[in-house]
Design an enzyme around this catalytic site. Structure first.
Site, PDB file in Angstrom:
ATOM      1  N   ASN A  22       0.142  33.098 -35.232  1.00  0.00           N
ATOM      2  CA  ASN A  22       0.461  34.199 -34.219  1.00  0.00           C
ATOM      3  C   ASN A  22       1.038  34.947 -34.468  1.00  0.00           C
ATOM      4  OD1 ASN A  22       0.982  32.355 -31.673  1.00  0.00           O
ATOM      5  ND2 ASN A  22       1.778  30.712 -32.711  1.00  0.00           N
ATOM      6  N   ARG A  97      15.039  28.696 -36.226  1.00  0.00           N
ATOM      7  CA  ARG A  97      15.941  28.620 -36.612  1.00  0.00           C
ATOM      8  C   ARG A  97      16.345  28.412 -34.762  1.00  0.00           C
ATOM      9  NH1 ARG A  97      15.545  26.310 -40.001  1.00  0.00           N
ATOM     10  NH2 ARG A  97      16.724  26.888 -42.384  1.00  0.00           N
ATOM     11  N   HIS A 115       5.915  28.146 -27.568  1.00  0.00           N
ATOM     12  CA  HIS A 115       6.280  26.499 -28.047  1.00  0.00           C
ATOM     13  C   HIS A 115       5.030  26.420 -28.019  1.00  0.00           C
ATOM     14  CE1 HIS A 115       8.782  23.274 -28.324  1.00  0.00           C
ATOM     15  NE2 HIS A 115       8.158  22.485 -27.787  1.00  0.00           N
ATOM     16  N   ASP A 147      16.252  31.806 -22.696  1.00  0.00           N
ATOM     17  CA  ASP A 147      17.915  31.513 -22.706  1.00  0.00           C
ATOM     18  C   ASP A 147      18.783  31.091 -23.819  1.00  0.00           C
ATOM     19  OD1 ASP A 147      17.604  29.270 -22.654  1.00  0.00           O
ATOM     20  OD2 ASP A 147      17.661  29.396 -20.667  1.00  0.00           O
ATOM     21  N   GLY A 149      19.161  28.415 -24.563  1.00  0.00           N
ATOM     22  CA  GLY A 149      19.449  26.945 -24.685  1.00  0.00           C
ATOM     23  C   GLY A 149      17.633  27.308 -25.665  1.00  0.00           C
ATOM     24  N   VAL A 150      17.381  25.613 -26.086  1.00  0.00           N
ATOM     25  CA  VAL A 150      16.757  26.012 -26.828  1.00  0.00           C
ATOM     26  C   VAL A 150      14.900  24.761 -26.337  1.00  0.00           C
ATOM     27  CG1 VAL A 150      15.936  23.993 -28.849  1.00  0.00           C
ATOM     28  CG2 VAL A 150      17.586  24.524 -28.867  1.00  0.00           C
TER      29      VAL A 150
END
Ligand code: GRF
Length: 206
Positions: A22, A97, A115, A147, A149-150
């Site tokens: 990417n 991470r 993702h 943000d 969160g994951v």
């Protein structure tokens, strides 16, 4: 960091832990002299990451910063590098991470991730395996603002691919990866031209 659009090429930092395909798609989309963006910094938490080799091949400043148990030390060093390089946008590209809430807040609206699933489906690790186990007939990739969160932030764009009965995780990952290489540069264009902002994307993702 400034609001988009900027009146000069944006300076991008890419964070990557792995092979860096990417990263390469971003380097290729925004070569030196491009009027919208330039890749000004690559940071990896893996000393032998392919991403660092790709950065070197592209003559892009690159840093290995260990990310052990001490996330704070990683983030402190990363912030120093980001500020020194005058970075406008951080792109996480296979960065394995989780960054702290305070790091993410500091760069809110200026940090994006890719993702390999159609979020909100299949966040976290092994998204392609999760899709296969769920028996879906369509999957894909998502570029989103980060943000606290994951894999949970507002969506910038998605590209989908079919999932075939004979697929294994490797086949599906390869099909999705091809779309990732189109999606990431496009999402960067959308953010830098202010076609999509964190607030707008949050409204649509709600
Ligand atoms: C990609 O599938 C990306 O979506 C995921 O990790 C993989 C990284 O691949 N987060 P690469 O290092 O960019 O080739």
């Amino acid at each position: 960091m400034n609001a988009f659009p900027l009146s000069r090429p944006a300076r991008i930092a890419v964070f990557a832990s792995g092979r860096g395909s990417n990263l390469q798609s971003i380097i290729d989309a925004f070569p030196v002299g491009h009027d919208l963006a330039t890749v000004a910094l690559v940071i990896s938490n893996k000393e032998n990451a392919g991403a660092l080799k790709k950065a070197a091949a592209g003559h892009i400043p690159a840093r290995y910063i260990p990310f052990g148990r001490d996330r704070e030390a990683f983030e402190r060093e990363a912030i120093t590098e980001i500020e020194a390089a005058g970075i406008d946008l951080i792109c996480l590209a296979g960065f394995m991470r989780v960054l702290s809430a305070s790091f993410v807040k500091r760069f809110a609206g200026r940090i994006i991730n890719i993702h390999p699933s159609l979020l909100p489906a299949f966040p976290g690790l092994d998204a392609q395996g999760q899709a296969l186990r769920a028996g879906v007939t369509e999957s894909g990739c998502t570029v989103h603002f980060v943000d606290a969160g994951v894999d949970s932030g507002p969506v910038i764009l998605q590209r989908s691919v079919p999932v075939y009965p004979e697929d294994d995780a490797e086949l599906l990952a390869a099909r999705i990866l091809q779309e990732e290489h189109v999606a990431y540069p496009q999402a960067i264009r959308d953010v830098l031209t202010a076609k999509v902002s964190f607030a707008q994307a949050a409204e649509v993702t709600k």
